[in-house]
Design an enzyme around this catalytic site. Structure first.
Site: not given
Length: 512
Positions: A451, A486
């Site tokens: 991210k 994830r």
């Protein structure tokens, strides 16, 4: 056992101390005659326990719940599923146990009659007491009433000695007594700490994984014991514009090769998405999303390596979710938590599959604006908003035992807010418990992989250079209580997860 759940169990018990009234004056009483029952409102809140150890136990529960709804029982909350060793008569298969909270206008004996008819309709016959049965339905509580008749006793007479009944019952509560009826239920335990203290006296969270009791999660035809270890979900993006690997896996051949690689590296789950959810991403049509997704999904289902692996579809489109499940997906992963498609909850309820419910405000194109990233206490507010969506999902018929929660790291969060969620994931679980202990006892998924906030911290503008930072974030999350991670890089993150599990869960993985 996840240590975060053990701590939560202790917190629940202490939170109840001093809150439970021991006064019996708030209870009405019923004798053998139905006409003697004092009912203070046209509707009463009830708790019904479910058990099964014959046939398809989850399907037995599903059918029983459907029949209850048709009979006028409005289900509000569901407990988790517990697989337990048989009690009293031990030479029989393991039981599946759960419970529900509901509202009904049926009187207690009328409700009992309905439940007996449901048991009969699902194939239960008179047999050995405590013996095998396709379904067992017991009324644990009925409003504020205490009932004692030849056919019915409320509270259930063996309630306080049965861990397999108390565990689901605890799931149906919140940290506080949310109404006077629940306060009465706590008082019936005869303990200052109410039902929570009664559960702790039997062993509480320490019983999980021991004494023939474990929480399980239904996926396909399996009951998944998700508490044994942290599970790794590999990411497969089929989009041309994904922030991390857009365009790499748009061909079926490349996509299948990547799935094979992730499985060979140890992925337990594969999450396949065909709609970009990066910040500012535009929504594509249902038809375009399906055209990207279905050829790959159909090919992945056919490869032998996928046998026994969990396949999820990353979508917030109900039609896409439906088609994906029909073509082999086991799980629906919805970043919007049901907010972007009004048909999502009803669709998932009909599909009968697990649902990953993520926290996000707005949609990908607006989620990072000032309005959607304004929080007072980010952990508390994320938990509260998740609880609201869980409540909505349950009202559509998605039981909590099929919900995985995701706090939505990177979605409508600033850098500092993402760090706070990772730093204090236990506060999110505690916030869930304030409204639904069942949700707090369920699996939590985190997805910090590559991210942008990691790139900002480490000075890594290229997403593929953020794997070391991802490992650090995953480590913090797993040690904070995450059950599923994830990730794009399965191999290196799995190593981190193994060390975390050895530290926190006492789980050691052995190389072949």
């Amino acid at each position: 056992m996840n240590p975060a759940l053990k701590q939560l169990s202790l917190d629940l018990s202490f939170a109840a101390l001093g809150r439970v009234s021991s006064s019996w004056d708030s209870f009405a009483y019923s004798s053998a005659s139905e006409s003697c029952i004092e009912v203070h409102s046209p509707e009463e809140e009830v708790v019904i326990a479910l058990g099964s150890n014959v046939g398809n136990r989850v399907e037995n529960f599903n059918r029983a719940l459907s029949m209850m709804r048709k009979a006028g029982v409005c289900i509000k909350k569901h407990a988790n599923l517990y697989e337990t060793a048989p009690a009293y008569v031990t030479d029989q298969p393991c039981f599946l146990n759960s419970a529900i909270r509901a509202i009904t206008k049926l009187g207690p004996h009328a409700l009992l009659t309905v439940l007996k008819e449901i048991e009969k309709g699902l194939g239960r016959t008179e047999g050995i007491r405590y013996g095998p049965r396709p379904i067992d339905l017991d009324i644990l509580f009925y409003g504020k009433l205490k009932v004692s008749s030849d056919t019915l006793k409320i509270p259930h007479q063996n309630l306080w000695e049965r861990p397999f009944v108390l565990a689901p019952l605890v799931d149906l509560l919140g940290l506080g007594a949310d109404n006077d009826t629940v306060a009465c239920w706590h008082a019936l335990s005869g303990r200052n700490g109410g039902i929570f203290e009664a559960w702790e006296k039997l062993g509480g969270e320490d019983l999980m994984g021991r004494e023939g009791m474990k929480r399980v999660f239904p996926i396909g035809n399996e009951l998944w014991d998700w508490s044994r270890k942290t599970h790794v979900m590999g990411v497969l993006n089929l989009t041309p514009d994904s922030f991390s690997d857009g365009g790499r896996y748009t061909s079926v051949e490349n996509a299948v090769a990547q799935v094979r690689l992730m499985i060979s590296e140890g992925a337990d789950m594969i999450d396949i998405g065909a709609q970009s959810t990066r910040p500012t991403a535009s929504r594509i049509s249902t038809e375009e999303e399906l055209s990207r997704l279905l050829p790959v999904l159909e090919a992945v289902v056919q490869i032998p390596e996928a046998e026994g692996k969990i396949l999820s579809v990353d979508t917030f489109d109900a039609k896409v979710a439906s088609e994906a499940v029909r073509n082999g997906a086991h799980v629906v992963n919805d970043i919007s938590g049901g907010r972007l498609d009004p048909n999502m909850f009803s669709t998932v309820a009909d599909l009968g599959v697990p649902y990953i419910l993520m926290h996000m405000r707005g949609e990908p194109s607006t989620m990072q604006n000032d309005e959607n990233t304004t929080y007072g206490d980010v952990c508390k507010e994320v938990a509260n908003e998740l609880c609201l969506q869980i409540k909505n999902a349950e009202s559509f018929g998605i039981p909590t035992w099929r919900i995985i929660t995701d706090p939505g790291i990177g979605f409508s969060k600033t850098l500092e807010q993402n760090l706070e969620l990772l730093r204090d994931l236990s506060a999110v679980r505690q916030g869930l418990a304030a409204n639904s202990v069942a949700a707090s006892h369920g699996p939590i998924l985190i997805g910090p992989s590559r991210k942008s906030f990691l790139g900002k911290i480490c000075g890594r503008p290229k997403a593929e250079e953020r794997d070391p930072a991802t490992i650090a974030a995953v480590t913090a999350g797993v040690l904070g209580g995450a059950d599923i991670v994830r990730v794009h890089n399965v191999k290196d993150n799995l190593d981190a997860v193994k060390v975390c599990d050895a530290l926190s869960r006492g789980t050691l993985y052995r190389s072949n």
